[in-house]
Motif scaffolding. Structure first.
Motif, PDB file in Angstrom:
ATOM      1  N   GLY A 194     -12.314 -12.269   9.466  1.00  0.00           N
ATOM      2  CA  GLY A 194     -11.521 -11.050   9.571  1.00  0.00           C
ATOM      3  C   GLY A 194     -12.434  -9.848   9.759  1.00  0.00           C
ATOM      4  N   GLY A 195     -11.852  -8.663   9.848  1.00  0.00           N
ATOM      5  CA  GLY A 195     -12.634  -7.456  10.114  1.00  0.00           C
ATOM      6  C   GLY A 195     -13.604  -7.080   9.019  1.00  0.00           C
ATOM      7  N   ASP A 196     -13.340  -7.527   7.771  1.00  0.00           N
ATOM      8  CA  ASP A 196     -14.216  -7.174   6.656  1.00  0.00           C
ATOM      9  C   ASP A 196     -15.350  -8.183   6.437  1.00  0.00           C
ATOM     10  OD1 ASP A 196     -12.582  -9.209   5.856  1.00  0.00           O
ATOM     11  OD2 ASP A 196     -12.043  -8.333   3.909  1.00  0.00           O
ATOM     12  N   TYR A 197     -15.434  -9.194   7.307  1.00  0.00           N
ATOM     13  CA  TYR A 197     -16.483 -10.203   7.177  1.00  0.00           C
ATOM     14  C   TYR A 197     -17.844  -9.582   7.459  1.00  0.00           C
ATOM     15  CZ  TYR A 197     -18.878 -14.695   7.528  1.00  0.00           C
ATOM     16  OH  TYR A 197     -19.738 -15.749   7.323  1.00  0.00           O
ATOM     17  N   ILE A 198     -18.837  -9.892   6.615  1.00  0.00           N
ATOM     18  CA  ILE A 198     -20.174  -9.310   6.741  1.00  0.00           C
ATOM     19  C   ILE A 198     -21.082 -10.252   7.543  1.00  0.00           C
ATOM     20  CG2 ILE A 198     -22.187  -8.405   5.522  1.00  0.00           C
ATOM     21  CD1 ILE A 198     -19.650  -6.763   5.149  1.00  0.00           C
ATOM     22  N   ILE A 199     -21.707  -9.710   8.578  1.00  0.00           N
ATOM     23  CA  ILE A 199     -22.629 -10.464   9.426  1.00  0.00           C
ATOM     24  C   ILE A 199     -24.049 -10.361   8.868  1.00  0.00           C
ATOM     25  CG2 ILE A 199     -23.652 -10.587  11.743  1.00  0.00           C
ATOM     26  CD1 ILE A 199     -20.794 -11.510  11.702  1.00  0.00           C
ATOM     27  N   HIS A 200     -24.807 -11.460   8.943  1.00  0.00           N
ATOM     28  CA  HIS A 200     -26.196 -11.455   8.472  1.00  0.00           C
ATOM     29  C   HIS A 200     -27.122 -12.022   9.557  1.00  0.00           C
ATOM     30  CE1 HIS A 200     -25.153 -10.326   4.366  1.00  0.00           C
ATOM     31  NE2 HIS A 200     -24.193 -11.250   4.389  1.00  0.00           N
ATOM     32  N   ASP A 201     -28.370 -11.612   9.511  1.00  0.00           N
ATOM     33  CA  ASP A 201     -29.367 -12.175  10.425  1.00  0.00           C
ATOM     34  C   ASP A 201     -29.409 -13.690  10.253  1.00  0.00           C
ATOM     35  OD1 ASP A 201     -30.046  -9.670  11.340  1.00  0.00           O
ATOM     36  OD2 ASP A 201     -31.833  -9.467  10.087  1.00  0.00           O
ATOM     37  N   GLY A 202     -29.482 -14.398  11.365  1.00  0.00           N
ATOM     38  CA  GLY A 202     -29.503 -15.855  11.336  1.00  0.00           C
ATOM     39  C   GLY A 202     -28.150 -16.491  11.521  1.00  0.00           C
ATOM     40  N   ASP A 203     -27.069 -15.706  11.410  1.00  0.00           N
ATOM     41  CA  ASP A 203     -25.733 -16.243  11.653  1.00  0.00           C
ATOM     42  C   ASP A 203     -25.576 -16.612  13.132  1.00  0.00           C
ATOM     43  OD1 ASP A 203     -25.069 -15.828   9.037  1.00  0.00           O
ATOM     44  OD2 ASP A 203     -23.722 -14.124   9.398  1.00  0.00           O
ATOM     45  N   PHE A 204     -24.773 -17.625  13.382  1.00  0.00           N
ATOM     46  CA  PHE A 204     -24.374 -17.956  14.752  1.00  0.00           C
ATOM     47  C   PHE A 204     -22.960 -17.419  14.950  1.00  0.00           C
ATOM     48  CE2 PHE A 204     -27.695 -21.021  13.860  1.00  0.00           C
ATOM     49  CZ  PHE A 204     -28.426 -21.005  15.043  1.00  0.00           C
ATOM     50  N   VAL A 205     -22.830 -16.489  15.869  1.00  0.00           N
ATOM     51  CA  VAL A 205     -21.574 -15.770  16.064  1.00  0.00           C
ATOM     52  C   VAL A 205     -20.991 -16.116  17.425  1.00  0.00           C
ATOM     53  CG1 VAL A 205     -20.532 -13.479  16.316  1.00  0.00           C
ATOM     54  CG2 VAL A 205     -22.255 -13.872  14.556  1.00  0.00           C
ATOM     55  N   SER A 206     -19.680 -16.365  17.462  1.00  0.00           N
ATOM     56  CA  SER A 206     -18.979 -16.577  18.727  1.00  0.00           C
ATOM     57  C   SER A 206     -18.065 -15.392  18.983  1.00  0.00           C
ATOM     58  CB  SER A 206     -18.157 -17.874  18.685  1.00  0.00           C
ATOM     59  OG  SER A 206     -18.986 -18.998  18.577  1.00  0.00           O
ATOM     60  N   ILE A 207     -18.216 -14.778  20.142  1.00  0.00           N
ATOM     61  CA  ILE A 207     -17.364 -13.659  20.526  1.00  0.00           C
ATOM     62  C   ILE A 207     -16.585 -14.036  21.777  1.00  0.00           C
ATOM     63  CG2 ILE A 207     -18.910 -11.935  19.536  1.00  0.00           C
ATOM     64  CD1 ILE A 207     -19.875 -11.315  22.386  1.00  0.00           C
ATOM     65  N   ILE A 208     -15.468 -13.353  21.985  1.00  0.00           N
ATOM     66  CA  ILE A 208     -14.676 -13.591  23.187  1.00  0.00           C
ATOM     67  C   ILE A 208     -14.400 -12.258  23.870  1.00  0.00           C
ATOM     68  CG2 ILE A 208     -12.383 -13.460  22.103  1.00  0.00           C
ATOM     69  CD1 ILE A 208     -11.726 -16.011  23.853  1.00  0.00           C
ATOM     70  N   ALA A 209     -14.533 -12.233  25.193  1.00  0.00           N
ATOM     71  CA  ALA A 209     -14.361 -11.002  25.964  1.00  0.00           C
ATOM     72  C   ALA A 209     -14.460 -11.332  27.444  1.00  0.00           C
ATOM     73  CB  ALA A 209     -15.428  -9.966  25.587  1.00  0.00           C
ATOM     74  N   THR A 210     -14.237 -10.343  28.281  1.00  0.00           N
ATOM     75  CA  THR A 210     -14.523 -10.519  29.699  1.00  0.00           C
ATOM     76  C   THR A 210     -16.037 -10.562  29.879  1.00  0.00           C
ATOM     77  OG1 THR A 210     -14.608  -8.142  30.130  1.00  0.00           O
ATOM     78  CG2 THR A 210     -12.452  -9.204  30.306  1.00  0.00           C
ATOM     79  N   PRO A 211     -16.541 -11.183  30.945  1.00  0.00           N
ATOM     80  CA  PRO A 211     -17.991 -11.211  31.170  1.00  0.00           C
ATOM     81  C   PRO A 211     -18.599  -9.810  31.214  1.00  0.00           C
ATOM     82  CG  PRO A 211     -16.922 -12.785  32.613  1.00  0.00           C
ATOM     83  CD  PRO A 211     -15.822 -12.008  31.945  1.00  0.00           C
ATOM     84  N   GLN A 212     -17.870  -8.838  31.755  1.00  0.00           N
ATOM     85  CA  GLN A 212     -18.392  -7.469  31.849  1.00  0.00           C
ATOM     86  C   GLN A 212     -18.552  -6.840  30.468  1.00  0.00           C
ATOM     87  OE1 GLN A 212     -15.747  -8.669  33.448  1.00  0.00           O
ATOM     88  NE2 GLN A 212     -16.302  -8.644  35.624  1.00  0.00           N
ATOM     89  N   ASN A 213     -17.551  -7.017  29.604  1.00  0.00           N
ATOM     90  CA  ASN A 213     -17.630  -6.439  28.266  1.00  0.00           C
ATOM     91  C   ASN A 213     -18.659  -7.156  27.400  1.00  0.00           C
ATOM     92  OD1 ASN A 213     -15.733  -4.410  28.672  1.00  0.00           O
ATOM     93  ND2 ASN A 213     -14.009  -5.722  28.099  1.00  0.00           N
ATOM     94  N   THR A 214     -18.800  -8.453  27.605  1.00  0.00           N
ATOM     95  CA  THR A 214     -19.846  -9.194  26.891  1.00  0.00           C
ATOM     96  C   THR A 214     -21.226  -8.657  27.266  1.00  0.00           C
ATOM     97  OG1 THR A 214     -18.503 -11.205  26.805  1.00  0.00           O
ATOM     98  CG2 THR A 214     -20.864 -11.461  26.511  1.00  0.00           C
ATOM     99  N   ALA A 215     -21.459  -8.477  28.563  1.00  0.00           N
ATOM    100  CA  ALA A 215     -22.754  -7.964  29.027  1.00  0.00           C
ATOM    101  C   ALA A 215     -23.017  -6.569  28.472  1.00  0.00           C
ATOM    102  CB  ALA A 215     -22.784  -7.943  30.558  1.00  0.00           C
ATOM    103  N   LEU A 216     -21.980  -5.728  28.404  1.00  0.00           N
ATOM    104  CA  LEU A 216     -22.140  -4.374  27.869  1.00  0.00           C
ATOM    105  C   LEU A 216     -22.506  -4.410  26.394  1.00  0.00           C
ATOM    106  CD1 LEU A 216     -21.888  -1.309  28.259  1.00  0.00           C
ATOM    107  CD2 LEU A 216     -19.434  -1.531  27.730  1.00  0.00           C
ATOM    108  N   PHE A 217     -21.859  -5.299  25.630  1.00  0.00           N
ATOM    109  CA  PHE A 217     -22.170  -5.421  24.203  1.00  0.00           C
ATOM    110  C   PHE A 217     -23.617  -5.837  23.991  1.00  0.00           C
ATOM    111  CE2 PHE A 217     -22.417  -8.348  20.511  1.00  0.00           C
ATOM    112  CZ  PHE A 217     -22.245  -7.420  19.500  1.00  0.00           C
ATOM    113  N   PHE A 218     -24.071  -6.853  24.736  1.00  0.00           N
ATOM    114  CA  PHE A 218     -25.441  -7.322  24.575  1.00  0.00           C
ATOM    115  C   PHE A 218     -26.449  -6.258  25.002  1.00  0.00           C
ATOM    116  CE2 PHE A 218     -23.578 -11.584  24.313  1.00  0.00           C
ATOM    117  CZ  PHE A 218     -24.285 -12.064  23.223  1.00  0.00           C
ATOM    118  N   LYS A 219     -26.110  -5.507  26.002  1.00  0.00           N
ATOM    119  CA  LYS A 219     -26.999  -4.423  26.428  1.00  0.00           C
ATOM    120  C   LYS A 219     -27.145  -3.392  25.320  1.00  0.00           C
ATOM    121  CE  LYS A 219     -27.681  -1.048  30.146  1.00  0.00           C
ATOM    122  NZ  LYS A 219     -27.124  -0.482  31.407  1.00  0.00           N
ATOM    123  N   LYS A 220     -26.048  -3.076  24.634  1.00  0.00           N
ATOM    124  CA  LYS A 220     -26.084  -2.067  23.575  1.00  0.00           C
ATOM    125  C   LYS A 220     -26.868  -2.523  22.345  1.00  0.00           C
ATOM    126  CE  LYS A 220     -21.955   0.594  24.767  1.00  0.00           C
ATOM    127  NZ  LYS A 220     -20.654   1.111  24.285  1.00  0.00           N
TER     128      LYS A 220
END
Length: 452
Positions: A194-220
């Protein structure tokens, strides 16, 4: 539903194990009695020793009342023959595994003329998955939905991203990218967050988006997103051929190292734009001589899992290359994950996911179909795409008011070609494609997302 599987090798066994979870009546056919006994010892299925292309064997297996016959023996021609005879002796759907590149340009013709419902090519599918990873090296795994309009992408959280101890809602607010975090895995848990879940270094995260928005997120967040310019491939098998052909078409320079001189000559004829090296791909000196230290990608596709794993570890130590390893055997996935090899490809999962999607679509009767299916979180969860054809208790109701099952997330809506990451006020409508991530196995239609 009654399904007959012809061929109980690695793919057949994996498929039988996953279909067993679907509460399907299974009959397995193989020519080797020991193979049948080994599989039926662990799987609740009837086993028959015999030739799947024999009318008598198929009749004994119940072909007259079967819904689907799946032929996954080691022989393409035998698989096609099994399907052809099954159609003449019953009225079932047929699925054949066809791997030889000779047939790759003739798949449409074969399906039409032989009346086969589905043809699967694990090597070609694996090559396509690897090529997606080399076009977007930031990802560990990429699964496409809605004909490539949406991607489910898995990556590892590194310290340089500065995401440690941030909640998902805070990350989304800070970077303002239209993406959705749909799965997180670490040593302690696998979860649909959920939105309150805390992310930590070393976690494996799966995200879903359009290829363009995914690329923008990784760039940021400062992650490399440009496709690689060259690839060093170890092993010259069928996957290597399909992969090299695809990469060359996208102007990626390909170098293949293969032991067998005859195979090298064969590949040289088929792939004139690739560099083919006759040598031992496990030879450290040869790898360094052929440019491992400066390679942008390194793909291990030998027939031995151990070689692929150790070569990947060596490449991670010796270079900054994007590393991809093929693994056939599945019992040690937890150990493989701890090794941090990079991206690991399991061709058997690719095959079984395709067939499971087809099986569930056949089982649907209330106005929706499973269009796409992938196993995620080490096969402990699924990501599915439903095509909504009719009105149901899910349609026309704001998502915030739907009583969804726990550990289930509606990740994306595609409507009239437009992709949307859904919010609470959005609704599912007839004609939509809906992508769902869940730890619940066996969802067959869109209404299965609701708590009963």
């Amino acid at each position: 539903m009654h399904i007959i599987i012809v061929g109980c090798g690695k793919v057949g066994r994996t498929l039988a194990e996953q279909l067993q979870e679907e509460e399907i009546d299974l009959t397995l056919i193989d020519t080797v009695e020991k193979t049948i006994n080994d599989v039926t010892e662990d799987i609740d299925a009837m086993g028959i020793v015999g030739n799947g292309a024999s009318i008598n064997t198929l009749m004994e297996a119940g072909i007259s009342t079967a819904d689907i016959l799946i032929a996954v023996t080691a022989s393409d021609e035998l698989n096609l023959l099994c399907c052809l005879i099954a159609q003449k002796t019953g009225s079932c759907q047929t699925i054949a595994r066809v791997r030889n590149p000779i047939y790759s340009q003739e798949i449409g013709f074969i399906k039409e003329k032989l009346g086969i419902s589905m043809i699967i090519n694990p090597e070609y599918a694996a090559a396509q998955e690897i090529s997606r990873l080399l076009r977007f090296p930031a990802a560990i795994k990429i699964d496409p939905f809605s004909r490539g309009k949406v991607e489910l992408l898995k990556f590892k959280v590194l310290p340089e991203f500065h995401l440690d101890s941030m909640s998902i809602s805070r990350i989304t607010e800070k970077f303002r990218c239209d993406i959705l975090f749909c799965a997180v895995e670490n040593k302690d848990e696998l979860t649909i967050p959920g939105g309150d879940y805390i992310i930590h270094d070393g976690d494996f995260v799966s995200i879903i988006a359009t290829p363009q928005n995914t690329a923008l997120f990784f760039k940021k967040i400062g992650f490399r997103t440009n496709q690689v310019k060259n690839a060093l491939i170890i092993g010259g098998g069928t996957i290597s051929y399909y992969l090299a052909k695809t990469l060359i078409d996208t102007r990626i320079h390909v170098k293949i190292i293969e032991k067998d001189p005859n195979r090298c000559e064969f590949l040289s004829d088929l792939l004139p734009d690739a560099t083919i090296i006759n040598g031992d791909g496990t030879d450290r000196a040869l790898l360094l001589e052929e440019g491992l230290e400066t390679a942008e990608s390194f793909v291990t596709l030998t027939n031995f899992d151990e070689e692929n794993i150790f070569l990947s570890l060596f490449a991670k130590k010796s270079s900054n290359a994007k590393v991809v390893a093929k693994v056939n055997r599945l019992p040690y996935t937890d150990v493989i994950d701890d090794l941090d090899l990079g991206s690991v490809i399991y061709p058997k999962y690719i095959t079984s996911d395709s067939i499971l999607r087809y099986v569930r679509a056949m089982q649907n009767t209330i106005g929706s179909n499973v269009e796409t299916l992938y196993h995620i979180l080490d096969s402990q969860a699924e990501a599915l795409e439903f095509a909504v054809h009719d009105h149901s208790p899910v349609t026309g109701v704001p998502l915030s008011e739907l009583k969804l099952k726990k550990n289930l997330l509606i990740c994306c809506l595609t409507r009239n070609g437009s992709v949307r990451i859904p919010r609470g006020h959005d609704t599912v409508e007839v004609g939509d494609h809906v992508i769902v991530a869940t730890t619940h196995k066996g969802l067959r239609n869109i209404c299965d997302i609701l708590e009963k």
